[in-house]
Design an enzyme around this catalytic site. Structure first.
Site, PDB file in Angstrom:
ATOM      1  N   CYS A  16      69.126 115.926  44.049  1.00  0.00           N
ATOM      2  CA  CYS A  16      69.404 117.216  44.262  1.00  0.00           C
ATOM      3  C   CYS A  16      68.636 118.198  43.149  1.00  0.00           C
ATOM      4  CB  CYS A  16      70.654 117.586  44.316  1.00  0.00           C
ATOM      5  SG  CYS A  16      71.564 117.285  42.778  1.00  0.00           S
ATOM      6  N   GLN A  29      78.858 114.478  50.322  1.00  0.00           N
ATOM      7  CA  GLN A  29      77.937 115.510  50.432  1.00  0.00           C
ATOM      8  C   GLN A  29      78.183 116.869  51.127  1.00  0.00           C
ATOM      9  OE1 GLN A  29      74.669 115.464  49.346  1.00  0.00           O
ATOM     10  NE2 GLN A  29      74.356 113.197  48.932  1.00  0.00           N
ATOM     11  N   ASP A  35      70.964 107.581  43.452  1.00  0.00           N
ATOM     12  CA  ASP A  35      71.315 108.929  43.984  1.00  0.00           C
ATOM     13  C   ASP A  35      72.210 109.654  42.935  1.00  0.00           C
ATOM     14  OD1 ASP A  35      71.856 111.188  45.322  1.00  0.00           O
ATOM     15  OD2 ASP A  35      73.043 110.440  46.661  1.00  0.00           O
TER      16      ASP A  35
HETATM   17  N1  SAH Z   1      75.387 108.627  46.905  1.00  0.00           N
HETATM   18  C1  SAH Z   1      76.593 109.278  46.938  1.00  0.00           C
HETATM   19  C2  SAH Z   1      77.010 110.333  45.841  1.00  0.00           C
HETATM   20  C3  SAH Z   1      75.907 110.927  45.004  1.00  0.00           C
HETATM   21  S1  SAH Z   1      76.512 112.146  43.741  1.00  0.00           S
HETATM   22  C4  SAH Z   1      76.300 110.300  48.156  1.00  0.00           C
HETATM   23  O1  SAH Z   1      75.472 110.181  48.760  1.00  0.00           O
HETATM   24  O2  SAH Z   1      77.596 110.853  48.696  1.00  0.00           O
HETATM   25  C5  SAH Z   1      76.049 111.106  42.221  1.00  0.00           C
HETATM   26  C6  SAH Z   1      77.383 110.218  42.007  1.00  0.00           C
HETATM   27  O3  SAH Z   1      76.613 109.541  40.677  1.00  0.00           O
HETATM   28  C7  SAH Z   1      78.496 110.697  41.812  1.00  0.00           C
HETATM   29  O4  SAH Z   1      79.533 110.122  42.625  1.00  0.00           O
HETATM   30  C8  SAH Z   1      78.982 110.721  40.289  1.00  0.00           C
HETATM   31  O5  SAH Z   1      80.130 110.351  40.095  1.00  0.00           O
HETATM   32  C9  SAH Z   1      78.157 109.375  40.016  1.00  0.00           C
HETATM   33  N2  SAH Z   1      77.785 109.149  38.733  1.00  0.00           N
HETATM   34  C10 SAH Z   1      77.643 109.866  37.551  1.00  0.00           C
HETATM   35  N3  SAH Z   1      77.080 109.438  36.498  1.00  0.00           N
HETATM   36  C11 SAH Z   1      77.199 108.169  36.859  1.00  0.00           C
HETATM   37  C12 SAH Z   1      76.986 106.993  36.002  1.00  0.00           C
HETATM   38  N4  SAH Z   1      76.393 107.078  34.717  1.00  0.00           N
HETATM   39  N5  SAH Z   1      77.024 105.844  36.324  1.00  0.00           N
HETATM   40  C13 SAH Z   1      77.377 105.480  37.737  1.00  0.00           C
HETATM   41  N6  SAH Z   1      77.730 106.735  38.376  1.00  0.00           N
HETATM   42  C14 SAH Z   1      77.614 107.924  38.099  1.00  0.00           C
END
Ligand code: SAH
Length: 505
Positions: free
Chosen positions: A406, A281, A379
């Site tokens: 977001c 974040q 998320d």
């Molecule tokens: N919850 C975390 C990250 C949120 S951002 C935090 O608050 O820091 C969204 C995340 O989803 C990223 O890390 C991205 O790499 C991951 N992501 C994107 N596509 C995905 C998928 N198909 N399966 C699992 N993770 C995924």
């Protein structure tokens, strides 16, 4: 309305992209960098069938929301959209964006909690990715102009720590002295593509990642010495190789030039180590508040199994791990999963497991294994959840779902999909993690309607004596209808009206 026509009109609305809207000749005209309540002389620059675009010639009566921008790069640089209005008015626009997304797009009826704004709208970002280019034969870095790949030179962005600008300038000066060429995306020539800097706010540790067209560690060793001497807070410098002709910033290969390739932060009391590839974040104090709100929505009792889908470096789940029985995190980027595992160890958390996989596929496997989580947190990135993830989560039938996003539009869409699976979107809490930009975060609480506690009825519209239209039928009206037609005093229900979208209470 014609191109180049000059009109005078009042701005009566603001779009989600931050453009003002006025009406003229029965048409909506979109005008950037205007504020609600401005009366302006506007030059029409483009006319389409149902709407037009204009630019401000002159502000005749300024909106009371207006402030004077304190950034020399605004509005040329594409980063900020709201430097010309007060932060309070920006928050109102963001709240409305979220309200509209959930009520209009999602056709949902949750409780909307007031937006949590930032204490400071200045220098809150902990990450920057400066594109590098060349002007008059000299390497420069800056930011892309709106909707373009033209670089606006100037590294001191008001959203970033000041030291980022000094580091970026040291890199471009070194490039100039040592004849290291910036990458040219049209010709595919040159070497340095981006300067990516990240700071872990807790102790101020900084990571510098130089994104290059081809591996060139020998050319960068002396630069590493210069940087680490000048900026002792730099804990690691890495080189990321991206040979492709692409808009994607990071390539697949990362090589450590100095330090171990990671920096460490403290988030919600946990020790968090982050690699350049891992999502983190960008506004740490607000992220902590966001995670606390998610935890409040979870109402943890201590015996829960919690699945954290799209978990990045594990930060959300780990912030609650000591208060639950079992945590399972799922993330697709291998380096982020490595970070998540390491972060659990660093914070002496022993009840967490992290899986490197697609969220939907992993959730489907967990469902097949018979895992019954009490809570699932999702998320996802801006595009939202894959429908496979929504299906698999619904199959596991958790009591609560926490949706963090977001992008209010995809969050509303995904919550609506969950409503079709028997969940109700109870609460929506907007969080501003990105002051001055159009972006805004939302955390939503969804809970399951239990078969033994709810009934599903088909409403006959003509039998309903509604004060409002069907889409606005109030809880009390539906409750009375249910009681009258079924004799059941229900607290929760789903109702369907013909082919119209189902709604939950
Ligand atoms: N919850 C975390 C990250 C949120 S951002 C935090 O608050 O820091 C969204 C995340 O989803 C990223 O890390 C991205 O790499 C991951 N992501 C994107 N596509 C995905 C998928 N198909 N399966 C699992 N993770 C995924």
């Amino acid at each position: 309305m014609k191109k180049n026509q000059i009109i005078t009109a009042e701005i009566t609305d603001i779009t989600n992209e931050g453009n003002g809207v006025c009406r003229f000749d029965g048409m909506a005209v979109f005008v950037p960098e205007t504020a609600l309540g401005d009366t302006a002389e506007i030059k029409i620059v483009k006319v389409l069938k149902n709407y037009a675009f204009g630019i401000v010639n002159k502000i005749i009566i300024p909106s009371p929301d207006r402030i004077v921008s304190d950034c020399p790069l605004f509005p040329k640089c594409g980063g900020c959209s709201f430097r010309h209005i007060s932060y309070e008015s920006e928050l109102k626009i963001k709240e409305k964006f979220i309200f509209d997304s959930f009520t209009r797009l999602g056709k949902l009826n949750p409780q909307f909690l007031p937006i949590t704004g930032c204490d400071s709208s200045d220098r809150y970002r902990n990450k920057a990715q400066y594109p590098v280019s060349q002007i008059n034969g000299e390497p420069i870095c800056g930011f892309f102009a709106k909707r373009s790949h033209r670089i606006i030179p100037g590294s001191d962005c008001r959203l970033l720590p000041e030291v980022f600008s000094h580091i970026a300038q040291t890199v471009t000066e070194y490039m100039k002295t040592n004849h290291i060429l910036p990458y040219n995306e049209t010709e595919g020539s040159g070497l340095i593509r981006h300067i990516y800097i990240r700071q872990a706010p807790a102790a101020g540790e900084i990571m510098v990642c130089l994104i290059v067209k081809r591996s060139c560690a020998d050319k960068l060793h002396e630069l590493c010495t210069v940087l680490s001497k000048k900026f002792p807070e730099i804990k690691t410098i890495v080189m990321n190789v991206n040979p492709d002709n692409t808009n994607v910033i990071l390539g697949k290969k990362t090589i450590n030039l100095l330090g171990n390739g990671k920096i460490t932060d403290i988030l919600c009391g946990n020790n968090i180590s982050i690699a350049p590839e891992a999502f983190y974040q960008i506004n740490s104090p607000q992220a902590e508040r966001l995670y606390r709100k998610a935890e409040e929505f979870c109402q943890l009792k201590g015996n829960e199994t919690l699945i954290d889908l799209y978990c990045g470096a594990g930060t959300i789940g780990l912030s609650m791990a000591s208060k639950i029985k079992k945590l399972i995190g799922v993330e697709i980027i291998p380096q982020a999963v490595e970070n998540a595992k390491e972060n659990a160890v660093r914070s002496s958390i022993h009840n967490a497991e992290f899986i490197c996989a697609d969220a939907g596929q992993a959730a489907a496997k967990l469902a097949l294994k018979g895992i019954k989580p009490d809570i699932v947190i999702l998320d996802p990135p801006r595009k939202g959840c894959d429908s496979s993830a929504i299906d698999a989560v619904s199959k596991m039938s958790p009591d609560k779902i926490i949706m963090i996003s977001c992008n209010p539009a995809t969050a509303a869409r995904d919550c609506a999909l969950f409503e079709q699976k028997g969940y109700v979107t109870r609460k929506v809490q907007p969080f501003d993690l990105f002051p001055r930009t159009v972006h805004v975060e939302t955390v939503c609480l969804l809970s399951k309607l239990h078969a033994d506690q709810h009934i599903e009825i088909e409403l006959q519209m003509d039998e309903l004596d509604l004060t409002a239209t069907e889409s606005k039928a109030t809880y009390e009206e539906i409750k009375d209808y249910v009681l009258e037609h079924t004799g059941i005093e229900s607290q929760q229900f789903i109702y369907r009206t013909g082919k119209r979208k189902m709604r939950n209470y």
